[in-house]
Design a protein around this motif. Structure first.
Motif, short mmCIF file in Angstrom:
data_model
loop_
_atom_site.label_atom_id
_atom_site.label_comp_id
_atom_site.label_asym_id
_atom_site.label_seq_id
_atom_site.Cartn_x
_atom_site.Cartn_y
_atom_site.Cartn_z
N THR A 107 1.77 6.06 -7.21
CA THR A 107 0.56 6.63 -7.84
C THR A 107 0.50 8.13 -7.62
O THR A 107 0.13 8.89 -8.53
CB THR A 107 -0.70 5.96 -7.27
OG1 THR A 107 -0.60 4.55 -7.43
CG2 THR A 107 -1.94 6.46 -7.99
N GLY A 108 0.86 8.59 -6.42
CA GLY A 108 0.87 10.02 -6.15
C GLY A 108 1.84 10.76 -7.05
O GLY A 108 1.52 11.83 -7.58
N TRP B 208 -5.22 7.72 -9.74
CA TRP B 208 -5.77 7.35 -8.44
C TRP B 208 -7.06 6.55 -8.60
O TRP B 208 -7.28 5.56 -7.90
CB TRP B 208 -6.04 8.59 -7.60
CG TRP B 208 -4.84 9.16 -6.93
CD1 TRP B 208 -4.22 10.36 -7.20
CD2 TRP B 208 -4.08 8.57 -5.86
NE1 TRP B 208 -3.15 10.54 -6.38
CE2 TRP B 208 -3.04 9.47 -5.54
CE3 TRP B 208 -4.20 7.38 -5.15
CZ2 TRP B 208 -2.10 9.20 -4.54
CZ3 TRP B 208 -3.27 7.10 -4.15
CH2 TRP B 208 -2.24 8.00 -3.85
N ALA C 152 0.99 3.80 -3.10
CA ALA C 152 0.49 5.15 -2.85
C ALA C 152 1.51 6.20 -3.27
O ALA C 152 1.17 7.21 -3.90
CB ALA C 152 0.13 5.31 -1.37
N THR D 184 0.83 -1.21 0.00
CA THR D 184 0.00 0.00 0.00
C THR D 184 0.86 1.25 0.00
O THR D 184 0.59 2.21 -0.75
CB THR D 184 -0.93 0.01 1.22
OG1 THR D 184 -1.78 -1.15 1.18
CG2 THR D 184 -1.79 1.26 1.24
N VAL E 297 -7.30 2.75 -7.25
CA VAL E 297 -8.25 2.43 -6.18
C VAL E 297 -9.17 1.30 -6.63
O VAL E 297 -9.45 0.36 -5.85
CB VAL E 297 -9.07 3.68 -5.79
CG1 VAL E 297 -10.25 3.30 -4.91
CG2 VAL E 297 -8.18 4.67 -5.04
#
Length: 256
Positions: A98-99, A111, A95, A91, A115
């Motif tokens: 992806t950010g 995002w 994260a 995760t 998700v």
């Protein structure tokens, strides 16, 4: 000067419209075919496990051999690496990646896709583990700490496969250098394989667990990719229709 999409949410957000058009596929047929083939592999792995053939001829002999040949310095390395494919480690890594991708491309779309991919991957893992409820390998073949959830399929392998493939796909959705493309493709293949190897080495899963996990992860990644490609194709058509509508008034004025 190229026209830039100003939308910050849709599939073409932050993408020059010509690139968005060329990146949109003609269909989502290929990922669906690959995904269905992967599902077939997972079904065969389950059938081999449920029939008793795999535990007798494959799962137990292999894990017994691995347990007898573990290397002292390698065991903590594999234990540390397998944590990257766990809930917290994966995760965090995804994260951050992806950010950075969303910030670099000025789009929230990565995002949304990630998700969706993560939610489906976790749901698939939890449901199948609870329904099939296969026992984990015995403690004498495993390295502590011992896990108690269902063994089939391997959740680490399933999630690592699905989410790594989707993330790499999202990065390659935009133009990247050839060397970066090759490196990303290597990561997309190597990372899930390494996670699968750690699960076997540590005795956390049987071989059929990781085979099914990798196959199901590939299948879910293909489903998400097919959906995204369909959305991108629709956005391309909408962008083309909008450009045509903008051009028609100008043509009419010139004709007048």
């Amino acid at each position: 000067m190229r026209k830039i999409s100003t939308a910050q949410w849709g599939p073409t957000a932050g993408v020059p419209l010509p690139e968005a058009a060329s990146a949109a596929p003609r269909s989502a047929r290929l990922p669906l075919i690959v995904g269905l083939s992967a599902v077939l592999v997972a079904v065969l792995a389950y059938a081999a496990m449920a029939s008793g053939w795999a535990p007798t001829h494959l799962d137990v002999p292999l894990l017994e051999w691995i347990a007898a040949h573990r290397i002292g310095w390698l065991t903590p390395v594999m234990a540390a690496f397998t944590k990257i494919g766990g809930t917290v480690g994966l995760t965090l890594v995804l994260a951050i990646c992806t950010g950075l991708l969303a910030w670099r491309r000025r789009s929230w779309w990565p995002w949304a896709v990630m998700v969706l991919a993560a939610a489906g991957s976790v749901l698939l893992t939890v449901v199948l583990k609870d329904v099939i409820a296969r026992p984990r390998p015995p403690h004498e073949l495993a390295v502590p700490p011992f896990e108690t959830s269902g063994s089939f399929p391997s959740g680490h392998t399933l999630n690592a496969t699905a989410l790594t493939l989707v993330l790499v796909y999202l990065v390659l959705r935009w133009p990247v250098r050839h060397t970066a493309r090759i490196a990303l493709l290597v990561v997309a293949v190597a990372f899930p394989l390494i996670i699968a190897a750690t699960r076997l080495y540590l005795g956390a899963h049987w071989l059929t667990d990781v085979i099914a996990g990798m196959a199901l992860g590939l299948a879910w990644a293909c489903a998400v990719i097919a959906w995204d490609r369909r959305m991108l194709a629709r956005a391309r058509l909408a962008a083309g229709a909008g450009n045509q509508a903008e051009a028609e008034p100008g043509a009419a004025m010139n004709a007048a």
